[in-house]
Design a protein around this motif. Structure first.
Motif, mmCIF file in Angstrom:
data_model
loop_
_atom_site.group_PDB
_atom_site.id
_atom_site.type_symbol
_atom_site.label_atom_id
_atom_site.label_comp_id
_atom_site.label_asym_id
_atom_site.label_seq_id
_atom_site.Cartn_x
_atom_site.Cartn_y
_atom_site.Cartn_z
ATOM 1 N N HIS A 194 0.939 -1.403 0.090
ATOM 2 C CA HIS A 194 0.074 0.005 0.112
ATOM 3 C C HIS A 194 1.132 1.224 0.023
ATOM 4 O O HIS A 194 1.881 1.362 0.766
ATOM 5 N N SER A 195 0.436 2.445 -0.686
ATOM 6 C CA SER A 195 1.264 3.258 -0.937
ATOM 7 C C SER A 195 1.559 4.132 0.298
ATOM 8 O O SER A 195 2.698 4.757 0.535
ATOM 9 N N ASN A 196 0.958 4.067 1.562
ATOM 10 C CA ASN A 196 1.290 4.504 2.722
ATOM 11 C C ASN A 196 2.323 3.741 3.579
ATOM 12 O O ASN A 196 2.740 4.057 4.447
ATOM 13 N N ALA A 197 2.884 2.412 3.117
ATOM 14 C CA ALA A 197 3.685 1.649 3.699
ATOM 15 C C ALA A 197 5.099 2.069 3.467
ATOM 16 O O ALA A 197 6.063 1.524 4.174
ATOM 17 N N TYR A 198 5.343 2.984 2.716
ATOM 18 C CA TYR A 198 6.756 3.438 2.313
ATOM 19 C C TYR A 198 6.646 4.915 1.785
ATOM 20 O O TYR A 198 5.406 5.191 1.389
ATOM 21 N N SER A 199 7.796 5.378 1.995
ATOM 22 C CA SER A 199 7.726 6.834 1.377
ATOM 23 C C SER A 199 8.717 6.838 0.258
ATOM 24 O O SER A 199 9.666 6.067 0.091
#
Ligand SMILES: O=C(O)CCC(=O)C(=O)O
Ligand SMILES: [Fe+2]
Length: 336
Positions: A281-286
């Protein structure tokens, strides 16, 4: 209206269907129908006719140019459009309809027998499901049209867009929802598997990506992703006009970016085609993303989205700034 401008009449594609919708409410007199506006509206040149799905009803209109004829012709077109829509509904509901022909194949195989999909990637794909009727054109008559009509039904594409210019052949799509639950299982299963390995994720599968696991090592996961593989392969063959694809035993494999392994430098793959499916999920990494040099675009995929590109496209895995980023990657070659 000149004779030549009457010759070809267009009925195709998305832009046209909105015009048809407008015409549904059209209650003109027959004179209006033959007015100059209408003449322009229906006429288009020979080049545009090549390979388009269109209806030649110029001959009707040429027969004495009488209004009744013309109006009947329009009714015919209108009915054909309705038929097209009902076929579209059927396809979305999962019916097979062998009348449906892939436009790029019909278009190119009939016009250029030696068409090479890698050389000519610039053809247009409709954003939604492209559907056409097989209609023979006068200017470009396919010789083996019967053969071409019996083709695989089209795969509906979800959220399709081109990355950069269409000629780069880089496609950004999303998996249908039915496959999404599998992706979470894949990440979990890979982590469990890596915990039992001496070197964890460092399997030395590929030198650039460093942390990767081939799914054949985890047979139940390999089976689980089989339908996803089939779906993505079908999308590839459809988009690039290829007959079929072959993959080696390291496909599919899962990549993990975390800690000091943050990305991969600019490179190209050794494959004909690469598929790159986002498992995080895109909020699992920056940070992170897949950067394509020629499109000058960093694509940050959402969970369940995937990229398809030529192996030769120069790209990089942009460094993550934190968190963990998992991808499922498939390197595939065209099977002739
Ligand atoms: O991390 C990415 O998005 C790209 C990965 C990649 O290029 C590769 O596995 O060859
Ligand atoms: Fe790559």
């Amino acid at each position: 209206m000149s004779r030549s401008s009457r010759r070809y009449h267009r009925l195709r594609g998305e832009s046209y269907s909105s015009e048809i919708n407008a015409r549904r409410n059209y209650t003109s007199t027959q004179q209006e129908y033959f007015g100059s506006e209408t003449a322009n509206y229906f006429s288009f040149d020979r080049e545009e006719a090549r390979g388009s799905t269109h209806y030649q009803f110029g001959s009707y209109m040429n027969q004495g140019g009488n209004g009744v004829r013309g109006f009947q012709t329009f009714q015919t077109v209108y009915r054909e459009e309705e038929r097209r829509e009902s076929i579209e509904e059927k396809r979305i509901n999962g019916y097979e309809d062998r009348d449906i022909v892939s436009p790029p194949r019909l278009r190119y195989s009939s016009c250029h027998n030696t068409w090479n999909p890698r050389r000519e990637m610039g053809y247009e794909f409709n954003k939604s499901v492209p559907l056409t009727f097989p209609v023979q054109t006068r200017c470009c008559e396919p010789k083996n049209v019967e053969k071409q009509l019996v083709q695989k039904p089209l795969i509906p594409l979800c959220n399709h867009r081109h990355v950069g210019h269409p000629s780069l052949g880089i496609h950004h799509l999303r998996l249908p929802n039915r496959y999404l639950a599998i992706l979470e299982q894949v990440v979990k299963g890979c982590e469990q598997h890596a915990n039992n390995l001496k070197d964890g994720w460092s399997t030395n599968l590929y030198s650039l990506t460093k942390q990767d696991i081939a799914l054949y090592e985890i047979p139940h996961l390999y089976e689980m992703v089989r339908p996803i593989m089939s779906y993505m392969k079908a999308v590839v063959t459809q988009l690039y006009g290829m007959k079929s694809l072959k993959v080696d035993r390291n496909q599919p494999h899962v990549l993990k970016y975390s800690g000091s392994h943050r990305g991969v430098e600019l490179h190209h793959d050794k494959s004909d085609i690469t598929m790159n499916l986002m498992l995080s999920h895109s909020n699992a990494y920056s940070g992170g993303g897949t950067y394509f040099r020629d499109a000058n675009e960093n694509v940050r995929l959402e969970f369940g989205e995937f990229l398809i590109h030529l192996g030769s496209a120069v790209h990089a895995g942009t460094n993550i700034d934190g968190g963990t980023r998992y991808l499922m990657v498939v390197f595939a070659d065209e099977k002739h």
